[in-house]
Design a protein around this motif. Structure first.
Motif, PDB file in Angstrom:
ATOM      1  N   PHE A  45      23.581  24.803 -28.509  1.00 26.48           N
ATOM      2  CA  PHE A  45      24.243  25.358 -27.332  1.00 26.48           C
ATOM      3  C   PHE A  45      24.543  26.837 -27.513  1.00 26.48           C
ATOM      4  N   SER A  46      24.666  27.536 -26.387  1.00 23.23           N
ATOM      5  CA  SER A  46      25.044  28.951 -26.396  1.00 23.23           C
ATOM      6  C   SER A  46      25.905  29.217 -25.167  1.00 23.23           C
ATOM      7  N   LEU A  47      26.296  30.461 -25.001  1.00 21.14           N
ATOM      8  CA  LEU A  47      27.077  30.845 -23.819  1.00 21.14           C
ATOM      9  C   LEU A  47      26.236  30.809 -22.551  1.00 21.14           C
ATOM     10  N   ASP A  48      24.922  30.655 -22.708  1.00 23.04           N
ATOM     11  CA  ASP A  48      24.032  30.587 -21.552  1.00 23.04           C
ATOM     12  C   ASP A  48      23.668  29.156 -21.171  1.00 23.04           C
ATOM     13  N   SER A  84      26.781  28.631 -16.579  1.00 22.80           N
ATOM     14  CA  SER A  84      27.076  28.851 -17.996  1.00 22.80           C
ATOM     15  C   SER A  84      28.414  29.574 -18.114  1.00 22.80           C
ATOM     16  N   LEU A  85      28.949  29.592 -19.316  1.00 21.00           N
ATOM     17  CA  LEU A  85      30.198  30.321 -19.543  1.00 21.00           C
ATOM     18  C   LEU A  85      30.006  31.811 -19.254  1.00 21.00           C
ATOM     19  N   ARG A  86      28.857  32.334 -19.598  1.00 18.30           N
ATOM     20  CA  ARG A  86      28.573  33.745 -19.330  1.00 18.30           C
ATOM     21  C   ARG A  86      28.532  34.018 -17.820  1.00 18.30           C
ATOM     22  N   GLN A  87      28.022  33.066 -17.038  1.00 22.84           N
ATOM     23  CA  GLN A  87      27.969  33.230 -15.576  1.00 22.84           C
ATOM     24  C   GLN A  87      29.352  33.080 -14.951  1.00 22.84           C
ATOM     25  N   VAL A  88      30.200  32.277 -15.545  1.00 16.57           N
ATOM     26  CA  VAL A  88      31.536  32.029 -15.006  1.00 16.57           C
ATOM     27  C   VAL A  88      32.487  33.188 -15.315  1.00 16.57           C
ATOM     28  N   GLN A  89      32.253  33.888 -16.407  1.00 16.68           N
ATOM     29  CA  GLN A  89      33.167  34.942 -16.852  1.00 16.68           C
ATOM     30  C   GLN A  89      33.562  35.943 -15.769  1.00 16.68           C
ATOM     31  N   PRO A  90      32.641  36.478 -14.965  1.00 15.66           N
ATOM     32  CA  PRO A  90      33.049  37.473 -13.964  1.00 15.66           C
ATOM     33  C   PRO A  90      34.015  36.930 -12.896  1.00 15.66           C
ATOM     34  N   TYR A  91      34.066  35.633 -12.729  1.00 14.72           N
ATOM     35  CA  TYR A  91      34.923  35.019 -11.708  1.00 14.72           C
ATOM     36  C   TYR A  91      36.237  34.500 -12.287  1.00 14.72           C
ATOM     37  N   LEU A  96      38.554  34.761 -19.130  1.00 16.25           N
ATOM     38  CA  LEU A  96      37.497  34.475 -20.108  1.00 16.25           C
ATOM     39  C   LEU A  96      37.065  35.806 -20.700  1.00 16.25           C
ATOM     40  N   THR A  97      37.822  36.256 -21.674  1.00 19.02           N
ATOM     41  CA  THR A  97      37.563  37.555 -22.288  1.00 19.02           C
ATOM     42  C   THR A  97      36.371  37.481 -23.230  1.00 19.02           C
ATOM     43  N   ASP A  98      35.855  38.636 -23.598  1.00 17.15           N
ATOM     44  CA  ASP A  98      34.766  38.692 -24.572  1.00 17.15           C
ATOM     45  C   ASP A  98      35.197  38.058 -25.890  1.00 17.15           C
ATOM     46  N   LEU A 101      35.150  34.248 -25.513  1.00 17.28           N
ATOM     47  CA  LEU A 101      33.762  33.792 -25.475  1.00 17.28           C
ATOM     48  C   LEU A 101      33.100  33.911 -26.847  1.00 17.28           C
ATOM     49  N   ALA A 102      33.441  34.949 -27.618  1.00 15.30           N
ATOM     50  CA  ALA A 102      32.873  35.107 -28.960  1.00 15.30           C
ATOM     51  C   ALA A 102      33.315  33.949 -29.862  1.00 15.30           C
ATOM     52  N   LYS A 103      34.570  33.534 -29.756  1.00 16.48           N
ATOM     53  CA  LYS A 103      35.065  32.388 -30.532  1.00 16.48           C
ATOM     54  C   LYS A 103      34.324  31.128 -30.137  1.00 16.48           C
ATOM     55  N   ALA A 104      34.162  30.936 -28.837  1.00 17.89           N
ATOM     56  CA  ALA A 104      33.445  29.743 -28.352  1.00 17.89           C
ATOM     57  C   ALA A 104      31.989  29.783 -28.798  1.00 17.89           C
ATOM     58  N   GLU A 105      31.393  30.968 -28.754  1.00 14.56           N
ATOM     59  CA  GLU A 105      30.001  31.112 -29.167  1.00 14.56           C
ATOM     60  C   GLU A 105      29.818  30.732 -30.648  1.00 14.56           C
TER      61      GLU A 105
END
Length: 112
Positions: A45-48, A84-91, A96-98, A101-105
């Protein structure tokens, strides 16, 4: 319309997330440089990856629950689970800070 609903769902998540983060240390005052992404070679899995695919795996769900408590329990989850988490981040209204997301990644990359 879907983006508006997704934004509303994420705003609800941000409220839940903010409430659960009250016991956590406060975020840094100024955003730091984006951390280097964890090595994802061979990772399942990835942030994408769509959120629903991550949650379908027991270990992936544990990562989601650890890093984003309450997200999968939201009433609006069905509206954004295919993103994806990366797609959700802007909303996410900045929730959902960088850094998060880095920790989750890193956690997701450990799942092989």
């Amino acid at each position: 319309m879907k983006l508006l609903l997704t934004g509303a769902a994420l705003a609800a998540f941000a409220t839940v997330s903010a409430a659960s983060a009250q016991t956590a240390s406060p975020p840094p005052a100024a955003p730091s440089a984006t951390p280097a992404p964890a090595s994802t070679a061979g990772a399942k899995f990835s942030l994408d990856t769509p959120i629903q695919d991550i949650v379908a795996d027991e270990r992936g769900k544990a990562v989601m629950d650890k890093n984003f408590p309450g997200m999968t329990a939201l009433q609006e989850y069905d509206m954004f689970k295919a993103l994806s988490l990366r797609q959700v981040q802007p909303y996410s209204n900045g929730k959902l800070t960088d850094e998060i997301l880095a920790k989750a990644e890193t956690d997701l990359a450990a799942i092989k």
